[in-house]
Design an enzyme around this catalytic site. Structure first.
Site, mmCIF file in Angstrom:
data_model
loop_
_atom_site.group_PDB
_atom_site.id
_atom_site.type_symbol
_atom_site.label_atom_id
_atom_site.label_comp_id
_atom_site.label_asym_id
_atom_site.label_seq_id
_atom_site.Cartn_x
_atom_site.Cartn_y
_atom_site.Cartn_z
ATOM 1 N N THR A 33 2.580 -21.214 15.497
ATOM 2 C CA THR A 33 2.341 -20.318 16.622
ATOM 3 C C THR A 33 1.990 -21.176 17.836
ATOM 4 O OG1 THR A 33 1.135 -18.317 17.308
ATOM 5 C CG2 THR A 33 -0.084 -19.885 15.955
ATOM 6 N N ASN A 34 1.422 -20.587 18.876
ATOM 7 C CA ASN A 34 1.070 -21.359 20.072
ATOM 8 C C ASN A 34 -0.185 -20.779 20.700
ATOM 9 O OD1 ASN A 34 1.879 -19.324 22.202
ATOM 10 N ND2 ASN A 34 3.823 -19.552 21.111
ATOM 11 N N ILE A 35 -0.663 -21.381 21.787
ATOM 12 C CA ILE A 35 -1.991 -21.033 22.327
ATOM 13 C C ILE A 35 -1.974 -19.857 23.301
ATOM 14 C CG2 ILE A 35 -2.877 -23.373 21.987
ATOM 15 C CD1 ILE A 35 -2.614 -23.742 25.074
#
Ligand code: CTP
Ligand code: CA
Length: 219
Positions: A33-35
């Protein structure tokens, strides 16, 4: 009172937005995933609602409650987000892609939790569909707004992205500054050029984007 009775800038418009990160499973308990926090996308969804639009928010996993006065559809992966957008976008006047969509998904996803004793996992990736580019190239495409998250050469890379995806409006921001934060400093890119906005809380940035978008649309 004059403001109260003034016609809202997106009255009668149907808006579909994507927001938040996506999640690409590696196995049953792990993923990529990512921030992205979803704050910019949710703020824009609220600003569109407040401008009188009928809003459908297609959201990756953010942990945030659904904003009132709109429809929210929850998804995890980029492919789910793509399929959900394709179902919803047919009736839309405006599509706004704020989500930080994973560019790649795991090709060899494991149906069981990967065990350490099986050795170092070899994770193979394959490309996800570009949701925004797909919508923008539909024969009866809605008015499409993109975001560009860059970490360098912001305006050059962002304008290249706008041309490539053929977008009437693109919001350029620095990924390291914007993602996860409560404020954002953006530059709006359209056919007339660059419009830099000051560093503001995301709800204020969202209102400014909606004003700009409504002006282009109602021109
Ligand atoms: N986007 C999308 N679907 C994807 C990837 C991106 O809809 N699979 C949208 C994003 O929501 C954003 C815009 O495209 O509005 C630009 O995303 P960004 O990640 O900045 O650009 P990419 O085209 O993916 O290029 P790169 O990551 O290489 O900079
Ligand atoms: Ca990307």
């Amino acid at each position: 009172l004059e403001g109260f009775f003034a016609a809202k800038s997106l009255a009668g418009k149907k808006v579909v937005l994507t927001a938040g990160p996506t999640y690409e499973a590696i196995d049953t308990v792990r993923g990529i995933t990512n921030i992205s926090s979803g704050k910019m996308g949710y703020a824009l969804a609220r600003a569109c609602r407040d401008a009188g639009a009928e809003v459908t928010l297609i959201s990756g996993p953010t942990g945030m409650p659904a904003p009132i006065g709109m429809t929210r559809i929850n998804v995890d992966s980029a492919r789910q987000m793509h399929d959900s957008v394709m179902q919803e976008v047919g009736r839309a006047d405006i599509f706004i892609a704020v989500a930080a969509v994973a560019d790649y998904r795991v090709k060899n996803r494991s149906a069981h939790k990967i065990k350490k004793e099986a050795g170092l996992p070899q994770i193979e990736l394959e490309e996800n569909p570009d949701i925004l580019a797909t919508v923008a190239s539909l024969p009866a495409a809605p008015f499409c707004v993109g975001f560009a998250a860059e970490s360098q050469n912001l305006l050059e890379f962002a304008e290249r992205k706008r041309k490539k995806k053929r977008l009437p409006l693109l919001v350029a921001n620095l990924a390291q500054h914007a993602m996860g934060a409560d404020s954002n400093q953006v530059v709006l890119l359209d056919d007339a050029g660059e419009h830099a906005l000051p560093d503001m809380p995301k709800p204020a940035v969202a209102r400014a984007i909606v004003e700009h978008l409504a002006a282009l649309l109602n021109r």
